[in-house]
Design a protein around this motif. Structure first.
Motif, PDB file in Angstrom:
ATOM      1  N   LYS A  44     -16.282 -35.626   5.652  1.00 34.19           N
ATOM      2  CA  LYS A  44     -17.199 -34.805   5.073  1.00 34.19           C
ATOM      3  C   LYS A  44     -16.681 -33.966   4.488  1.00 34.19           C
ATOM      4  N   CYS A  45     -15.634 -33.360   5.303  1.00 34.98           N
ATOM      5  CA  CYS A  45     -14.846 -31.672   4.240  1.00 34.98           C
ATOM      6  C   CYS A  45     -14.024 -31.966   3.555  1.00 34.98           C
ATOM      7  N   CYS A 173     -19.793 -24.085  13.357  1.00 33.07           N
ATOM      8  CA  CYS A 173     -19.193 -23.586  11.695  1.00 33.07           C
ATOM      9  C   CYS A 173     -17.886 -22.037  11.747  1.00 33.07           C
ATOM     10  N   GLU A 241     -12.052 -28.127   8.022  1.00 35.63           N
ATOM     11  CA  GLU A 241     -10.960 -27.006   7.098  1.00 35.63           C
ATOM     12  C   GLU A 241     -10.496 -26.353   7.863  1.00 35.63           C
ATOM     13  N   ASP A 277     -20.154 -25.587  -2.351  1.00 40.75           N
ATOM     14  CA  ASP A 277     -21.396 -24.719  -1.457  1.00 40.75           C
ATOM     15  C   ASP A 277     -21.439 -22.614  -1.570  1.00 40.75           C
ATOM     16  N   TYR A 334     -14.812 -29.095   1.128  1.00 48.02           N
ATOM     17  CA  TYR A 334     -16.632 -29.403   1.292  1.00 48.02           C
ATOM     18  C   TYR A 334     -16.576 -29.161  -1.062  1.00 48.02           C
ATOM     19  N   THR A 335     -15.068 -29.401  -1.566  1.00 54.01           N
ATOM     20  CA  THR A 335     -15.897 -29.165  -2.988  1.00 54.01           C
ATOM     21  C   THR A 335     -15.294 -30.260  -3.914  1.00 54.01           C
ATOM     22  N   LYS A 338     -17.977 -32.615  -2.689  1.00 53.81           N
ATOM     23  CA  LYS A 338     -19.211 -32.823  -3.618  1.00 53.81           C
ATOM     24  C   LYS A 338     -18.620 -32.581  -5.248  1.00 53.81           C
TER      25      LYS A 338
END
Length: 380
Positions: A44-45, A173, A241, A277, A334-335, A338
């Motif tokens: 997902k990341c 997180c 991350e 994000d 998360y780039t 997305k």
């Protein structure tokens, strides 16, 4: 396809650095060796499978948040394939049950409804919500009020632990504090210990930033090892991350400079489309060329039509010029997962700078990709 000169590359583009990626992966290797924990990459990341050849030798597999990620991990990474979703449909479960090693349900009702589709195929688990967490913003807090993520302790049917193999907690997180994580670990042990003792494995989720500079890696490893031995379980972490932090720049070009109270340098990219994000969490980006003591202040503004779409406000030693390139740092997590076509903006290409100095193109996008994402057939 390879490129010899970065200056020939058209912006915007992402540049992944293999050497920086390996630096993080070596820390992951050290954590595994000291603690016995297994590490599965959180897709997902980061799902840019063109560099999985670098990552695979260090990690044990992948974990997912949806069916397509399960298939991607299975096909391109291998190792252990963990499947999780907040809400599976029956078709979703049928799609992934044959290709995953562990299938984790978010609720007891999902487990009861679909377990017959999984039995004999994959190891089954359940997500638990410990009610404690470490998260900088409520939006990303898995234990926030009225959370839908996992089963709370006072809602658990104790008999469920007789018919599953493991559980998953995700309660961090960007946790850069080993002591804070260990406090959460102790809370889990105290709250769920009698149940964990019946299981084969426990996943502690992601968000543990063990590759951050000066992180107390050995302290974390000792705590993980002690927890594993106390409850006689195989532990997993799901780093995202932590694996790709500080490995990738988003390279952009200044296309205009405007002024309305303060100067804004407009670049050929947008947070709304390419670095979402930054916008969602209101966390300003960092620019490699910026200077804390610079006398020339600029808003680094996006080229989208969203009024508040900007990367940051920062300073430079010299005035920015149209045509100048800027490097937006730490732009992997998360780039790329997305990216979207907001405003019909040009999608950034994706490259990897290999340890040899070779620039390898992983992907590029054009108008046909934009058009196809919206419709494939016309209605007549």
């Amino acid at each position: 396809m390879t490129v010899n000169n970065k200056e020939q590359l058209k912006t915007p583009y992402f540049m992944i650095n293999e050497d920086k990626l390996i630096q993080n992966l070596e820390k992951a290797k050290q954590l595994k060796e000291l603690s016995g924990v297994k590490l599965v990459l959180a897709l997902k990341c980061f799902s840019t499978w063109g560099v999985f050849d670098i990552i695979k030798p260090y990690l044990d597999g992948t974990t997912s948040s949806g069916p397509f990620e399960v298939k991607l991990g299975y096909e391109t990474f291998g190792g252990e394939t963990h499947a999780y979703s907040v809400g599976y449909s029956e078709d979703d479960v049928k799609e992934v049950a044959d290709i995953c090693d562990k299938l984790i349900f978010n609720s007891q009702t999902q487990l009861a409804a679909h377990r017959h589709l999984v039995e004999g195929k994959a190891s089954m688990g359940l997500r638990l919500n410990p009610g404690v967490s470490y998260a900088g913003q409520d939006l990303a807090n898995p234990a926030r009020q009225f959370s839908r993520l996992g089963v709370q302790a006072d809602h658990i049917d104790p008999t469920v632990f007789d018919s599953i193999d493991g559980v998953m907690f995700h309660m961090n997180c960007e946790n850069k504090d080993a002591d804070a994580f260990i406090e959460l670990l102790d809370a889990i042990s105290e709250q769920f210990g009698e149940h964990l003792n019946k299981l084969d494995w426990v996943s502690l989720g992601g968000g543990v930033f063990f590759t951050w500079p000066d992180y107390a890696l050995e302290k974390l490893a000792a705590a993980l090892k002690a927890f594993s031995e106390k409850h006689d379980v195989q532990l997993y972490l799901e780093p995202g991350e932590a694996i790709i932090t500080k490995t990738t720049d988003l390279v952009v070009t200044v296309v205009d400079v405007v002024e309305n109270g303060m100067k804004t340098a407009i670049v050929d990219s947008a947070t709304e489309a390419h670095r979402l994000d930054t916008l969602i969490y209101n966390e300003p980006a960092s620019i490699a060329e910026a200077s804390d003591k610079g006398e020339h202040e600029y808003v680094i503004g996006s080229c989208s039509c969203l009024a508040g779409d900007q990367f940051c406000v920062t300073q430079f030693d010299e005035p920015l010029k149209i045509g100048q390139r800027l490097h937006i740092l730490d732009s992997a997590g998360y780039t790329m997962v997305k990216l979207n076509w907001f405003n019909g903006l040009k999608m950034p290409s994706i490259y990897c700078e290999r340890s040899t100095g070779e620039i390898q193109k992983l992907n590029e996008f054009g108008y046909d990709d934009f058009k196809r994402s919206l419709s494939q057939w016309s209605v007549k």
